[in-house]
Design a protein around this motif. Structure first.
Motif, PDB file in Angstrom:
ATOM      1  N   LEU A  93      -6.978   7.663   2.889  1.00 23.76           N
ATOM      2  CA  LEU A  93      -5.837   7.038   2.643  1.00 23.76           C
ATOM      3  C   LEU A  93      -5.850   6.166   1.414  1.00 23.76           C
ATOM      4  O   LEU A  93      -4.570   5.580   1.295  1.00 23.76           O
ATOM      5  CB  LEU A  93      -5.657   5.971   3.796  1.00 23.76           C
ATOM      6  N   SER A  94      -6.851   5.889   0.648  1.00 20.53           N
ATOM      7  CA  SER A  94      -6.817   4.959  -0.285  1.00 20.53           C
ATOM      8  C   SER A  94      -6.092   5.579  -1.321  1.00 20.53           C
ATOM      9  O   SER A  94      -6.038   6.847  -1.591  1.00 20.53           O
ATOM     10  CB  SER A  94      -8.368   5.037  -0.867  1.00 20.53           C
ATOM     11  N   LEU A  95      -5.120   5.074  -2.278  1.00 23.37           N
ATOM     12  CA  LEU A  95      -4.333   5.495  -3.225  1.00 23.37           C
ATOM     13  C   LEU A  95      -3.451   6.423  -2.712  1.00 23.37           C
ATOM     14  O   LEU A  95      -2.971   7.393  -3.551  1.00 23.37           O
ATOM     15  CB  LEU A  95      -5.074   5.803  -4.433  1.00 23.37           C
TER      16      LEU A  95
ATOM     17  N   ARG B 150       5.194  -2.485  -9.252  1.00 25.56           N
ATOM     18  CA  ARG B 150       6.587  -2.861  -8.991  1.00 25.56           C
ATOM     19  C   ARG B 150       6.123  -4.218  -7.968  1.00 25.56           C
ATOM     20  O   ARG B 150       7.178  -5.063  -7.845  1.00 25.56           O
ATOM     21  CB  ARG B 150       7.127  -1.949  -7.801  1.00 25.56           C
ATOM     22  N   ALA B 151       4.944  -4.715  -7.493  1.00 23.47           N
ATOM     23  CA  ALA B 151       4.430  -5.529  -6.676  1.00 23.47           C
ATOM     24  C   ALA B 151       4.574  -7.016  -7.598  1.00 23.47           C
ATOM     25  O   ALA B 151       4.534  -8.019  -6.865  1.00 23.47           O
ATOM     26  CB  ALA B 151       3.347  -5.216  -5.971  1.00 23.47           C
TER      27      ALA B 151
ATOM     28  N   GLN C  84      -0.476  -8.635  -4.408  1.00 26.09           N
ATOM     29  CA  GLN C  84      -1.015  -7.334  -4.426  1.00 26.09           C
ATOM     30  C   GLN C  84      -1.848  -7.124  -3.102  1.00 26.09           C
ATOM     31  O   GLN C  84      -2.592  -8.101  -3.052  1.00 26.09           O
ATOM     32  CB  GLN C  84      -2.141  -6.804  -5.476  1.00 26.09           C
ATOM     33  N   THR C  85      -2.224  -6.022  -2.316  1.00 25.66           N
ATOM     34  CA  THR C  85      -2.768  -5.974  -1.208  1.00 25.66           C
ATOM     35  C   THR C  85      -4.163  -5.193  -1.302  1.00 25.66           C
ATOM     36  O   THR C  85      -4.003  -4.458  -2.366  1.00 25.66           O
ATOM     37  CB  THR C  85      -2.086  -5.340   0.016  1.00 25.66           C
ATOM     38  N   ALA C  86      -4.887  -5.354  -0.579  1.00 31.20           N
ATOM     39  CA  ALA C  86      -6.265  -4.368  -0.453  1.00 31.20           C
ATOM     40  C   ALA C  86      -6.996  -4.352  -1.758  1.00 31.20           C
ATOM     41  O   ALA C  86      -7.390  -2.988  -2.209  1.00 31.20           O
ATOM     42  CB  ALA C  86      -5.745  -3.046   0.128  1.00 31.20           C
TER      43      ALA C  86
ATOM     44  N   GLY D 234       0.954  -1.221  -0.083  1.00 34.59           N
ATOM     45  CA  GLY D 234      -0.025  -0.068  -0.009  1.00 34.59           C
ATOM     46  C   GLY D 234       0.665   1.083   0.001  1.00 34.59           C
ATOM     47  O   GLY D 234       0.257   2.288  -0.079  1.00 34.59           O
ATOM     48  N   HIS D 235       1.942   1.251   0.196  1.00 33.30           N
ATOM     49  CA  HIS D 235       2.917   2.406   0.086  1.00 33.30           C
ATOM     50  C   HIS D 235       3.975   2.158  -1.152  1.00 33.30           C
ATOM     51  O   HIS D 235       5.104   2.609  -0.722  1.00 33.30           O
ATOM     52  CB  HIS D 235       3.776   2.433   1.638  1.00 33.30           C
ATOM     53  N   GLU D 236       3.756   1.750  -1.959  1.00 34.56           N
ATOM     54  CA  GLU D 236       4.755   1.218  -3.183  1.00 34.56           C
ATOM     55  C   GLU D 236       4.140   1.304  -4.442  1.00 34.56           C
ATOM     56  O   GLU D 236       2.816   1.137  -4.540  1.00 34.56           O
ATOM     57  CB  GLU D 236       5.661   0.162  -2.909  1.00 34.56           C
TER      58      GLU D 236
END
Length: 383
Positions: free
Chosen positions: A361-363, A138-139, A158-160, A132-134
Motif C-alpha cells: 500500500l505504500s505510495l 498538493r498537501a 503530511q501524513t504517514a 495518503g490518496h492524493e
C-alpha cells in the motif's frame, strides 16, 4: 546487449549481503504482539555497520565521501534489506540524498551530504500527502516571503511520514501559492517553529508521524526549486519500495519452499502434490516479474533513455503494480501452504505478511498505479 549488473553494483549487493547476514528476521518484533510501535528507534547497530561498509553513502558522489553509484545499486541493497526486514531508514535516506545531489543548490549539498554518507545524518521524506490518496505536493502550500531576508512560509499537513522521531531532516514537497502546477521541495529540520508531529502506527508496527506545518519559515537556500525534482524523488521512492517488496517476496518464497519440501502429509512431502507445486510455481513467476519490472524502472531513473515515447513514470507504475500485487499473492499463498504456522505470531512468516501489506500500500496500491498508467498511455499514444 549486456543486461548484467556492473562490478560496482554486484560489489554493493555482496557487501549488503554480508552486513544483513547478521540480522535474524524472527527477532523483528511482531506488530500484533506489541501494544504500540514495535520499537522507539530503528536498528542503530545495523545502521552503523551499513555506514562502515559504505552502504549508507552508496549513491552520493566521491566529492561527498560516497561511492557515486546509481539507483540500480541502491535497489540491489534495498532488496537485501527487505529479505531480512531490516529496520533502518535506508530507502528514505538514500533516495533523498540522491535527489539532493541531483537537484539541490551546491551549498545545501555541501552542508548535508558528507554527513549523510557517514551515517551521522538521517533523512526522511513526506511523500503520502494529507490522506495518503492524493499528490503529496498538493498537501502543503508555499508562500514566498517578500521581506526580512526572503524565504518561504509553508502551511499544510503530511501524513504517514516514516522515522519521524529519528530523522534529522525531512524533505517536504509543496506547491507555490502563485503557481499550483509547480512543485518545490523544502528541506526542514525535524523540529522548527510551526512544526508539530502526531504519532501514527503503520501496518507493520512501525511508528510514523503526521506532520503539521503552520507558517513554517524556510530559508531560500533550503528550498529545491528545480523542475522535476519532486517527481524524480517520488519515483525513486516508489521504485525503492518495489525493491524492498522484492526482497520480502523472495524470502517468503524461499521459506515456503523449504517448509513444503519437509512437511509431510499422507507419507509424502507437500511439495510433491501437484496443487502445491503449481501454486509455488505461480509465486516464483510473480517474483520474476517483480524483478524484471523493477530493474527496468531503476534503469530508466538512472541513465536509461526513453521507451516508446513514454515517460519514466510509466515504468515506475508498471513496477509498482507488479510489486504490490506480487508481494500480496506471495504472502497469501505462503500463509495458506504453511497452514497453522502461517498464522502463528511467533513464526517469522507473520512478520513478513505485515511488512508485505505495508509495502503493497505504500505510495499507492496496484489499482492507483494502474489508473496512472492508463492516463499516461492516453496522454502518450503510440506514434
Amino acid at each position: 546487449m549486456d543486461f548484467s549488473f556492473s562490478e560496482e553494483q554486484q560489489a554493493a549487493r555482496e557487501a549488503a549481503r554480508g552486513v544483513f547476514s547478521s540480522v535474524a528476521p524472527d527477532a523483528v518484533p511482531s506488530p500484533v504482539a506489541a501494544a504500540g510501535p514495535v520499537a522507539d528507534d530503528f536498528d542503530r547497530p545495523l545502521w552503523r555497520r551499513l555506514a562502515e561498509a559504505d552502504l549508507v553513502g552508496l549513491v552520493t558522489g566521491p566529492e561527498y565521501g560516497g561511492a557515486g553509484l546509481d539507483p540500480i545499486a541502491l535497489c540491489l541493497v534495498l532488496a537485501e534489506a527487505g529479505g531480512v526486514l531490516a529496520r533502518v531508514p535506508l530507502l528514505e535516506t538514500g533516495a533523498a540524498a540522491l535527489a539532493l545531489q541531483r537537484y539541490a543548490p551546491d551549498e545545501l549539498r555541501q552542508s548535508l551530504l558528507p554527513e549523510v554518507g557517514r551515517g551521522g545524518t538521517v533523512l526522511t521524506v513526506a511523500a503520502a500527502g494529507r490522506t495518503g490518496h492524493e499528490p503529496a505536493e498538493r498537501a502543503v502550500r508555499a508562500r514566498p516571503v517578500r521581506t526580512g531576508g526572503g524565504g518561504w512560509l509553508l502551511d499544510g499537513v503530511q501524513t504517514a511520514v516514516p522515522w519521524p522521531g529519528q530523522a534529522d531532516h525531512v524533505l517536504v514537497p509543496a506547491h507555490p501559492a502563485d503557481d499550483e502546477g509547480r512543485a518545490v521541495l523544502a528541506v526542514l529540520p525535524r523540529e522548527a517553529d510551526g512544526m508539530t508531529w502526531a504519532d501514527q502506527l503503520s501496518t507493520n508496527g512501525e511508528r510514523y508521524g503526521e506532520l503539521r506545518l503552520e507558517s513554517v519559515r524556510v530559508d531560500a537556500g533550503r528550498m529545491v526549486d528545480a523542475a522535476g525534482a519532486w517527481e524524480w524523488l517520488r519515483d525513486l521512492l516508489t521504485v525503492g519500495t518495489c525493491a524492498l517488496a522484492l526482497g520480502v517476496a523472495r524470502q517468503v518464497v524461499r521459506m515456503t519452499g523449504e517448509y513444503v519440501g519437509k512437511r509431510e502429509q499422507f507419507g509424502h512431502p507437500l511439495a510433491t502434490f501437484q496443487a502445491v507445486a503449481m501454486q509455488m510455481a505461480d509465486r516464483y513467476i510473480d517474483t520474476q516479474a517483480m524483478e524484471a519490472t523493477l530493474w527496468q524502472a531503476a534503469w530508466r531513473l538512472g541513465d536509461g533513455g526513453a521507451t516508446d515515447g513514454l515517460p519514466v513514470a510509466a515504468d515506475v507504475a508498471v513496477a509498482k503494480v507488479w510489486a504490490s500485487d506480487g508481494v500480496r499473492r506471495v504472502t497469501q499463498t505462503a500463509q495458506h501452504l504453511h497452514g497453522g504456522f502461517g498464522a502463528d505470531i511467533d513464526y517469522p512468516l507473520h512478520r513478513y505478511h505485515a511488512w508485505a501489506k505495508q509495502l503493497e500500500l505504500s505510495l499507492g496500491p496496484a489499482a492507483a498505479h494502474e489508473e496512472a498508467l492508463g492516463d499516461l498511455l492516453a496522454a502518450h499514444p503510440p506514434a
